[in-house]
Scaffold this motif. Structure first.
Motif, short mmCIF file in Angstrom:
data_model
loop_
_atom_site.label_atom_id
_atom_site.label_comp_id
_atom_site.label_asym_id
_atom_site.label_seq_id
_atom_site.Cartn_x
_atom_site.Cartn_y
_atom_site.Cartn_z
N MET A 10 33.12 19.14 27.47
CA MET A 10 32.89 19.21 25.71
C MET A 10 33.13 18.31 24.77
O MET A 10 34.28 17.79 24.83
CB MET A 10 32.98 20.26 25.25
N SER A 67 20.62 18.51 28.01
CA SER A 67 20.86 19.38 27.91
C SER A 67 20.24 20.06 27.98
O SER A 67 18.90 20.30 27.52
CB SER A 67 22.03 19.97 27.59
N TYR A 126 28.09 16.78 26.35
CA TYR A 126 28.97 16.91 27.33
C TYR A 126 28.87 15.08 27.68
O TYR A 126 28.51 14.06 27.43
CB TYR A 126 27.95 17.07 28.61
N HIS A 160 32.34 22.87 32.60
CA HIS A 160 32.37 21.85 31.05
C HIS A 160 34.21 21.79 31.09
O HIS A 160 34.19 21.40 30.21
CB HIS A 160 31.61 22.57 30.51
#
Length: 311
Positions: free
Chosen positions: A1, A27, A144, A275
């Motif tokens: 992240m 995403s 991301y 993540h």
């Protein structure tokens, strides 16, 4: 992240000087055999084709609540103590449908199963705010980022007659040290198996459909959208026209050693998440054990933004 703990750790340790990153283009979430962009803000909620007209308005109100929520500002709580009320109770206040709850829990808060709905809502709200903050960090199509390069070979840990680690050997040379920090694969006799993770690597001949021809994306497959026994088949249907597909199943391990005796600090294996937030928590826990101190991750995330833009 992009706004998560891993970025803070990398900046704090100056690793960003040697590691280039790139933002993931988009995403998305899988819903009813289609792929949709994940709406993360009140504005995106109104534009999303994932929801009907009235559901968009309800979702917009919920996103506004999340965006404006501040733990130290009671006025933003709307009379809810998120440390006591469950996520299910908070979401029910806005009358959201099951499909909406599904992508909120799994594509925004990135929970791995549905147990979060009966747990205090504060964790889910914080995860959603992390998502939106990460999305805003680089003004890109997703929250991301990923590194552009990999890692080198793993060294061999050396022990003395008393079973204490004193160094590592790589390419024929031994570097001495007082403590060794390593992955479970380095010391297989000091770990235990705790689970398995299945992965598929698909070599594509084209961008994934319905993702705006993005070159890099993350697609969340909520558990309710797929039956466990056919989940891998559905993934392959999503990623049709591959050149090649490689499957890999690997074991997950946790350390069983006494680090005070052997001077070895072993991490857990990577889990099924993409993540790295859970991995970072493991790293922070190891840091506490090694130093006896709490890490200070208060850093200027602007440095991370600059690093990504340079990449």
């Amino acid at each position: 992240m992009a706004n998560g703990a891993l970025v803070r750790v990398l900046i704090h340790t100056s690793v960003t000087k040697y590691l280039n990153s790139k933002a993931v283009d988009g995403s998305f979430v899988y819903n009813k055999r289609k792929i949709y962009k994940v709406p993360a803000t009140d504005v995106e909620a109104l534009k999303s084709t994932l929801m009907g007209l009235f559901e968009k308005r309800r979702a917009r109100k919920f996103f506004i609540y999340v965006q404006e929520y501040a733990e130290d500002d009671p006025k933003s709580h709307e009379g809810l103590d998120l440390h006591k009320v469950t996520t299910k109770e908070v979401i029910s206040k806005y009358g959201l449908q099951d499909n909406t709850i599904d992508f909120i829990g799994h594509a925004l808060a990135l929970h791995r199963d549905d147990s979060y709905s009966d747990e205090p809502a504060i964790d889910t709200i914080k995860k959603m705010k992390l998502y939106s903050d990460s999305l805003a960090r680089f003004q890109g199509g997703s929250p991301y980022i990923y590194p552009l390069y990999g890692l080198g070979e793993l060294p061999q840990v050396e022990f003395d007659a008393d079973g204490k680690a004193y160094g590592v050997t790589s390419e024929g040379e031994t570097a001495k040290c007082k403590k060794v920090v390593c992955h479970p694969s380095c010391l297989p006799d000091k770990v235990k198996k705790v689970g398995r993770v299945a992965r598929a690597i698909c070599i594509m001949s084209h961008p994934i459909p319905n993702t705006n021809d993005s070159h890099s994306v993350q697609i969340i497959l909520p558990q309710k959208q797929l039956k466990l026994q056919v989940r891998h088949v559905c993934v392959l249907l999503l990623l049709y026209s591959q050149y090649e597909t490689v499957f890999d199943i690997y074991d997950r391990y946790e350390p069983t050693n006494n680090h005070e005796h052997d001077n070895c600090f072993i991490s857990t294996s990577y889990d099924a998440t993409a993540h790295f937030e859970s991995t970072v928590q493991d790293v922070i826990s190891m840091y506490r054990k090694i130093t006896g101190k709490e890490p200070d991750l208060t850093v200027d995330l602007g440095a991370a933004s600059a690093a990504t833009e340079d990449a």
